[in-house]
Design an enzyme around this catalytic site. Structure first.
Site, PDB file in Angstrom:
ATOM      1  NE  ARG A 138      -3.423  -2.387   2.803  1.00 57.08           N
ATOM      2  CZ  ARG A 138      -4.118  -2.683   3.895  1.00 57.08           C
ATOM      3  NH1 ARG A 138      -4.010  -1.907   4.976  1.00 57.08           N
ATOM      4  NH2 ARG A 138      -4.907  -3.735   3.931  1.00 57.08           N
ATOM      5  CB  CYS A 157       0.766  14.809 -16.887  1.00 55.83           C
ATOM      6  SG  CYS A 157       0.100  16.178 -17.842  1.00 55.83           S
TER       7      CYS A 157
END
Length: 276
Positions: A138, A157
């Site tokens: 995680r 982006c």
């Protein structure tokens, strides 16, 4: 030839030979003269770089290494959205009246969140898990926060980085929704290659693979001729990355702590237009 050159040129060749043009669609980007900036693209490009073997800087054209590292530190270390904190002017066109780019990029990484172990921002949480729970699946960031998109002067982006430890090796996946191949591809690759080295150094690990996933890999219409020129060049061997051996604190690194040794590259005479 360097492996980064090999991948970049193969990507560009594939886009130009097999890509899809958006000339029949209404597009948001514009050139400085107001003309729509159309692209030819490929969907879903995945590139893998083994950072143990070489540093992935292009040689068919120069990547401005110091500036790209400075921008990466601005985002990941300073967690800033103020363009005055940058040493280049690459974000000037997206700055608002307050001198920031809004709630984008570094701003999101600096927001603190509540975890079971306490309050952390995303970067500190990743550093915490690398030290205390390296087996975790995680260890990741996400700066594409929908609730704040309306306050971002440019949508992110490169929006997500996932870190994964295998033995003593730190690997990473960079997810990017959109990539201007000529102006930004190797810029981002070099930035995140350095970032993986930083996380590894701060955690007592060795940098391994950087996997770069690009949803929309495109070449702008006014970039095609320049890209074709690059495809005709013979690349040089990859440079070597030097990192200051005295720095192990993630927040102590400066652009001067990273250098490319034996970096040979072809010059590019043409000025590359940037769509906005």
């Amino acid at each position: 030839m360097s492996y980064a050159d090999d991948l970049f040129l193969a990507n560009c060749r594939d886009i130009l030979e097999n890509g899809v043009w958006d000339t029949q669609l209404e597009v948001r980007p514009r050139w400085a003269d107001g003309t729509p900036a159309h692209t030819v693209k490929k969907f879903g490009i995945v590139n893998r770089y083994d950072l143990k073997k070489e540093f992935p800087a292009l040689t068919v054209r120069r990547t401005a290494f110091k500036s790209c590292v400075d921008e990466m530190l601005w985002i990941w270390q300073k967690k800033s959205n103020r363009i005055a904190d940058l040493h280049s002017h690459i974000w000037d066109q997206w700055a608002g009246p307050d001198g920031t780019i809004g709630k984008a990029y570094g701003y999101q990484l600096g927001v603190k969140h509540q975890y079971r172990e306490g309050m952390f921002d995303q970067v500190d949480r990743m550093l915490y898990d690398l030290k205390h729970n390296p087996a975790s699946r995680r260890i990741m960031s996400n700066i594409y926060v929908h609730a704040d998109l309306h306050e971002m002067n440019l949508y992110p982006c490169a929006y997500s980085l996932t870190l994964n430890v295998s033995g003593n090796t730190l690997n990473a996946i960079l997810n990017q929704r959109s990539q201007d191949m000529l102006t930004a591809n190797n810029w981002n690759v070099c930035q995140y290659a350095v970032l993986v080295h930083m996380f590894a150094r701060a955690s007592g690990l060795e940098a391994g693979e950087l996997v770069h996933v690009i949803a929309d890999a495109h070449i702008y219409d006014r970039h095609v001729d320049i890209v074709k020129k690059l495809m005709e060049r013979q690349p040089y061997p990859a440079p070597r990355l030097w990192i200051n051996p005295d720095v192990t604190d993630f927040y102590a690194f400066t652009p001067e702590d990273f250098k490319l040794e034996d970096y040979r590259f072809h010059t590019l005479e043409e000025k590359i237009p940037v769509a906005e």
